[in-house]
Scaffold this motif. Structure first.
Motif, short mmCIF file in Angstrom:
data_model
loop_
_atom_site.label_atom_id
_atom_site.label_comp_id
_atom_site.label_asym_id
_atom_site.label_seq_id
_atom_site.Cartn_x
_atom_site.Cartn_y
_atom_site.Cartn_z
N SER A 136 7.36 0.08 3.93
CA SER A 136 6.49 0.56 5.01
C SER A 136 5.83 1.84 4.51
CB SER A 136 7.31 0.84 6.28
OG SER A 136 6.46 1.34 7.31
N ASN A 137 4.51 1.87 4.59
CA ASN A 137 3.74 3.01 4.10
C ASN A 137 2.62 3.34 5.06
OD1 ASN A 137 4.96 3.33 1.39
ND2 ASN A 137 4.09 1.31 1.02
N PRO A 138 2.21 4.62 5.13
CA PRO A 138 0.99 4.93 5.86
C PRO A 138 -0.20 4.29 5.16
CG PRO A 138 1.78 6.86 4.68
CD PRO A 138 2.82 5.81 4.54
N ARG A 139 -0.99 3.55 5.90
CA ARG A 139 -2.08 2.80 5.28
C ARG A 139 -3.33 3.66 5.15
NH1 ARG A 139 -5.50 0.30 9.21
NH2 ARG A 139 -4.85 0.76 11.35
N GLY A 140 -4.24 3.21 4.30
CA GLY A 140 -5.48 3.93 4.12
C GLY A 140 -6.52 3.04 3.49
N GLU A 141 -7.45 3.65 2.77
CA GLU A 141 -8.52 2.92 2.10
C GLU A 141 -8.45 3.15 0.60
OE1 GLU A 141 -12.10 4.17 4.04
OE2 GLU A 141 -11.57 3.19 5.94
N ASN A 142 -7.21 3.14 0.10
CA ASN A 142 -6.93 3.24 -1.34
C ASN A 142 -7.31 4.59 -1.93
OD1 ASN A 142 -6.04 0.48 -1.31
ND2 ASN A 142 -8.21 -0.09 -1.25
N GLN A 143 -7.22 5.61 -1.09
CA GLN A 143 -7.41 6.97 -1.59
C GLN A 143 -6.03 7.56 -1.94
OE1 GLN A 143 -7.42 6.01 1.55
NE2 GLN A 143 -7.31 7.70 3.03
N GLU A 144 -6.01 8.56 -2.81
CA GLU A 144 -4.76 9.24 -3.10
C GLU A 144 -5.02 10.67 -3.51
OE1 GLU A 144 -2.55 8.28 -6.90
OE2 GLU A 144 -3.97 6.63 -6.91
N GLY A 145 -3.99 11.48 -3.37
CA GLY A 145 -4.11 12.89 -3.72
C GLY A 145 -3.15 13.71 -2.89
N GLY A 160 -1.52 18.50 1.86
CA GLY A 160 -0.67 19.69 1.93
C GLY A 160 0.12 19.80 0.63
N GLU A 161 1.45 19.86 0.75
CA GLU A 161 2.32 20.03 -0.42
C GLU A 161 2.94 18.72 -0.87
OE1 GLU A 161 4.88 22.86 1.48
OE2 GLU A 161 3.95 24.52 0.39
N ARG A 162 2.43 17.60 -0.37
CA ARG A 162 2.96 16.30 -0.75
C ARG A 162 1.84 15.43 -1.32
NH1 ARG A 162 5.63 13.89 4.50
NH2 ARG A 162 3.57 14.48 5.29
N TYR A 163 2.18 14.65 -2.32
CA TYR A 163 1.22 13.74 -2.93
C TYR A 163 1.42 12.35 -2.32
CZ TYR A 163 -1.66 11.64 -6.62
OH TYR A 163 -2.66 11.01 -7.31
N GLY A 164 0.31 11.67 -2.03
CA GLY A 164 0.41 10.35 -1.45
C GLY A 164 -0.70 9.43 -1.90
N ALA A 165 -0.41 8.14 -1.93
CA ALA A 165 -1.40 7.09 -2.22
C ALA A 165 -1.41 6.14 -1.03
CB ALA A 165 -1.04 6.35 -3.50
N TYR A 166 -2.58 5.92 -0.45
CA TYR A 166 -2.68 5.24 0.84
C TYR A 166 -3.44 3.92 0.66
CZ TYR A 166 -1.23 9.88 2.08
OH TYR A 166 -0.53 11.06 2.14
N HIS A 167 -2.67 2.84 0.54
CA HIS A 167 -3.22 1.52 0.22
C HIS A 167 -3.63 0.76 1.48
CE1 HIS A 167 -1.64 1.83 -3.94
NE2 HIS A 167 -0.64 2.49 -3.36
N ASP A 168 -4.63 -0.10 1.34
CA ASP A 168 -4.89 -1.09 2.38
C ASP A 168 -4.09 -2.35 2.06
OD1 ASP A 168 -6.32 -2.43 0.38
OD2 ASP A 168 -8.29 -1.97 1.25
N LEU A 169 -4.14 -3.34 2.96
CA LEU A 169 -3.32 -4.53 2.78
C LEU A 169 -3.69 -5.28 1.51
CD1 LEU A 169 -1.21 -6.55 3.74
CD2 LEU A 169 -3.00 -7.63 5.15
N ALA A 170 -4.98 -5.41 1.21
CA ALA A 170 -5.40 -6.17 0.03
C ALA A 170 -4.89 -5.53 -1.25
CB ALA A 170 -6.92 -6.28 0.00
N GLU A 196 6.08 -11.60 5.15
CA GLU A 196 5.40 -11.22 6.39
C GLU A 196 4.88 -9.79 6.24
OE1 GLU A 196 7.60 -9.93 9.96
OE2 GLU A 196 9.42 -10.65 8.95
N HIS A 197 3.93 -9.45 7.11
CA HIS A 197 3.53 -8.05 7.22
C HIS A 197 3.13 -7.79 8.67
CE1 HIS A 197 -0.62 -9.73 6.77
NE2 HIS A 197 -0.95 -8.70 7.54
N TYR A 198 3.20 -6.53 9.05
CA TYR A 198 2.82 -6.13 10.41
C TYR A 198 2.49 -4.64 10.40
CZ TYR A 198 7.82 -4.83 10.45
OH TYR A 198 9.06 -4.32 10.13
N TYR A 199 1.89 -4.19 11.49
CA TYR A 199 1.48 -2.79 11.61
C TYR A 199 2.32 -2.12 12.70
CZ TYR A 199 -2.51 -4.26 8.82
OH TYR A 199 -3.30 -4.77 7.82
N ARG A 200 2.58 -0.83 12.49
CA ARG A 200 3.40 -0.06 13.43
C ARG A 200 2.66 1.21 13.85
NH1 ARG A 200 8.82 -0.08 14.04
NH2 ARG A 200 8.96 2.14 13.65
#
Length: 208
Positions: free
Chosen positions: A148-157, A160-170, A185-189
Motif C-alpha cells: 500500500s503506497n500513497p499514489r501519484g503521477e510517477n513523480q518522486e523527490g 520535507g525530510e522524507r524521500y518518496g516515489a509516488y506511482h500510479d496504478l499502471a 487485486e487492487h483497491y483504493y483507500r
C-alpha cells in the motif's frame, strides 16, 4: 537522471533520521490506524494451512506485528529505523530485523506472505526493481506480497525530510509484473470515499 551512490546513501540516511527522531510521535499518531482491510487482503490470498510465516516489511513500531501474532501467525518485522526496531521488539515480542531497504539480506523462499504497508514508496524508483526482486526471492513459491503506497503521477523527490516515489496504478503494475508477480487485486483507500479522496493504492500480488 540516475542517482549516484552517495545520493542514495543520503536519501536513506535522512529519511531514516526523520523517523528515528520522531518515533514516539509516529507511534502515537498511527497507533489507532485501522488497516484490517489490508491485513485481510494479504491473508485471504495465501495458500496452504495457517499459521503462516509473515514478513512485516517496514514494520515501524510494531502495531501490525502484534496483530499478525494475535491471529496465530509467525510474524517477523524489518525496519531501517533503530528506534522503531526497539519499539517493535518490545511491544510485539516478535523477532525484528534492523535492515536498510537498499541493503537487504533476506532468506530465500522463507515467507508465505510479505506485508509492505506504507513503505515501498520510500524506495527510489531506480532501486525498486532490485528491492522487489529480493522480496520475490524471499517468498515461498506462490507466496503473496501486499503493498500500500500513497499514489501519484510517477513523480518522486523530497517531501520535507522524507524521500518518496509516488506511482500510479499502471506504473506500479509494470514494476511488479516485470519482477515476476501477478496481480490478485487492487483497491483504493480509505474505502467508501470518492476517488479524489482516496490517496492510497493497495495491491496484492502472487509470486510466479
Amino acid at each position: 537522471m540516475k542517482l549516484q551512490q552517495h545520493e542514495l546513501d543520503s536519501i536513506a540516511a535522512l529519511t531514516l533520521q526523520h523517523y528515528n527522531q520522531r518515533a514516539e510521535d509516529f507511534r502515537e499518531g498511527t497507533r489507532d490506524h485501522d488497516v484490517s482491510q489490508n491485513i485481510a487482503a494479504l491473508l485471504r490470498h495465501i495458500q496452504g494451512q495457517p499459521p503462516y510465516r509473515i514478513l512485516d516489511f517496514g514494520c515501524g513500531p510494531g502495531r501490525d506485528l502484534k496483530t499478525f501474532r494475535a491471529l496465530g501467525h509467525t510474524a517477523i518485522g524489518l525496519d531501517g529505523c533503530p528506534r522503531f526496531v526497539e519499539m517493535a521488539r518490545a511491544d510485539s515480542g516478535c523477532e525484528v530485523w534492523l535492515q536498510n531497504f537498499l541493503e537487504l539480506e533476506l532468506p530465500a523462499a522463507h515467507f508465505d506472505g510479505i506485508f509492505a504497508n506504507a513503505v515501498l514508496f520510500h524506495v527510489p524508483s531506480q532501486e525498486l526493481p532490485q528491492v522487489l526482486r529480493q522480496l520475490h526471492a524471499s517468498l515461498k513459491p506462490g507466496g503473496v506480497l501486499f503493498s500500500s503506497n500513497p499514489r501519484g503521477e510517477n513523480q518522486e523527490g523530497w517531501h520535507g525530510e522524507r524521500y518518496g516515489a509516488y506511482h500510479d496504478l499502471a506504473s506500479w503494475h509494470a514494476q511488479l509484473s516485470a519482477t515476476g508477480f501477478v496481480e490478485l487485486e487492487h483497491y483504493y483507500r480509505p474505502a467508501g470515499l470518492p476517488r479524489e479522496q482516496q490517496p492510497w493504492l493497495a495491491s496484492v500480488w502472487r509470486k510466479i
